[in-house]
Scaffold this motif. Structure first.
Motif, PDB file in Angstrom:
ATOM      1  N   LYS A  24       0.850  -1.260  -0.025  1.00  7.44           N
ATOM      2  CA  LYS A  24       0.007  -0.080  -0.029  1.00  7.44           C
ATOM      3  C   LYS A  24       0.856   1.281  -0.009  1.00  7.44           C
ATOM      4  CE  LYS A  24      -4.346  -1.239   0.540  1.00  7.44           C
ATOM      5  NZ  LYS A  24      -5.541  -0.936  -0.092  1.00  7.44           N
ATOM      6  N   GLU A  27       2.642   1.690  -3.395  1.00  7.08           N
ATOM      7  CA  GLU A  27       1.812   2.089  -4.467  1.00  7.08           C
ATOM      8  C   GLU A  27       1.329   3.552  -4.265  1.00  7.08           C
ATOM      9  OE1 GLU A  27      -1.443  -0.693  -4.383  1.00  7.08           O
ATOM     10  OE2 GLU A  27      -0.442  -2.271  -5.240  1.00  7.08           O
ATOM     11  N   ALA A  28       1.093   3.920  -2.897  1.00  7.16           N
ATOM     12  CA  ALA A  28       0.619   5.223  -2.641  1.00  7.16           C
ATOM     13  C   ALA A  28       1.707   6.248  -3.045  1.00  7.16           C
ATOM     14  CB  ALA A  28       0.205   5.397  -1.422  1.00  7.16           C
ATOM     15  N   ILE A  42      -5.252   9.040  -5.151  1.00  3.37           N
ATOM     16  CA  ILE A  42      -4.762   7.821  -4.549  1.00  3.37           C
ATOM     17  C   ILE A  42      -5.620   7.236  -3.882  1.00  3.37           C
ATOM     18  CG2 ILE A  42      -2.831   7.152  -2.783  1.00  3.37           C
ATOM     19  CD1 ILE A  42      -1.249   9.389  -3.802  1.00  3.37           C
ATOM     20  N   ASN A  45      -8.331   5.124  -6.153  1.00  2.36           N
ATOM     21  CA  ASN A  45      -7.445   3.970  -6.570  1.00  2.36           C
ATOM     22  C   ASN A  45      -7.153   2.963  -5.742  1.00  2.36           C
ATOM     23  OD1 ASN A  45      -6.562   4.078  -9.575  1.00  2.36           O
ATOM     24  ND2 ASN A  45      -6.002   6.369  -8.874  1.00  2.36           N
ATOM     25  N   GLN A  46      -7.126   3.289  -4.593  1.00  3.64           N
ATOM     26  CA  GLN A  46      -6.819   1.963  -3.527  1.00  3.64           C
ATOM     27  C   GLN A  46      -7.973   1.699  -2.629  1.00  3.64           C
ATOM     28  OE1 GLN A  46      -3.325   3.492  -0.927  1.00  3.64           O
ATOM     29  NE2 GLN A  46      -1.900   2.327  -2.166  1.00  3.64           N
ATOM     30  N   ALA A  53      -5.024   7.425   2.674  1.00  3.26           N
ATOM     31  CA  ALA A  53      -3.841   7.555   1.486  1.00  3.26           C
ATOM     32  C   ALA A  53      -2.876   8.708   2.091  1.00  3.26           C
ATOM     33  CB  ALA A  53      -4.549   8.251   0.328  1.00  3.26           C
TER      34      ALA A  53
END
Length: 112
Positions: A24, A27-28, A42, A45-46, A53
């Protein structure tokens, strides 16, 4: 360090240490630093809240900086690149093509 320089440095730290972050966080940070996503993007998307985020980004950056403080890989990279650049300029001025090629090969080790 200016904000833009900090972002560039953090992006390079992500390249170096990203594998040591949670998925996580990685990716963030990739979305924020490399893709220039907003926190809202973000979060979307997550599939998390904007606050989650933000937490992932803050914790990820803190972890990257902690790792760099301990391991100093980026610092060594930056110093090495500076020394290589000076040596390349010297070899070029002296017309030493063999040395220049060897130095460029050494630079490519870091750049790959």
């Amino acid at each position: 360090m200016r904000e833009e320089q900090e972002e560039l440095r953090d992006s390079l730290l992500l390249d170096i240490y990203g594998g040591l972050l949670t998925q996580k966080q990685r990716e963030a940070l990739h979305m924020q630093l490399d893709l220039d996503y907003s926190l809202s993007e973000i979060a979307e998307n997550q599939g998390v809240t904007r606050q989650a985020a933000l937490d992932a980004v803050k914790r990820g950056i803190a972890r990257l900086r902690e790792l760099e403080k301990s391991l100093r890989i980026y610092e060594r990279f930056a110093r090495s690149m500076g020394v290589l650049a000076r040596m390349e300029a010297l070899a070029e001025r002296q017309g030493n093509q063999e040395m220049l090629e060897a130095l460029r090969e050494a630079r490519s080790i870091w750049e790959d």
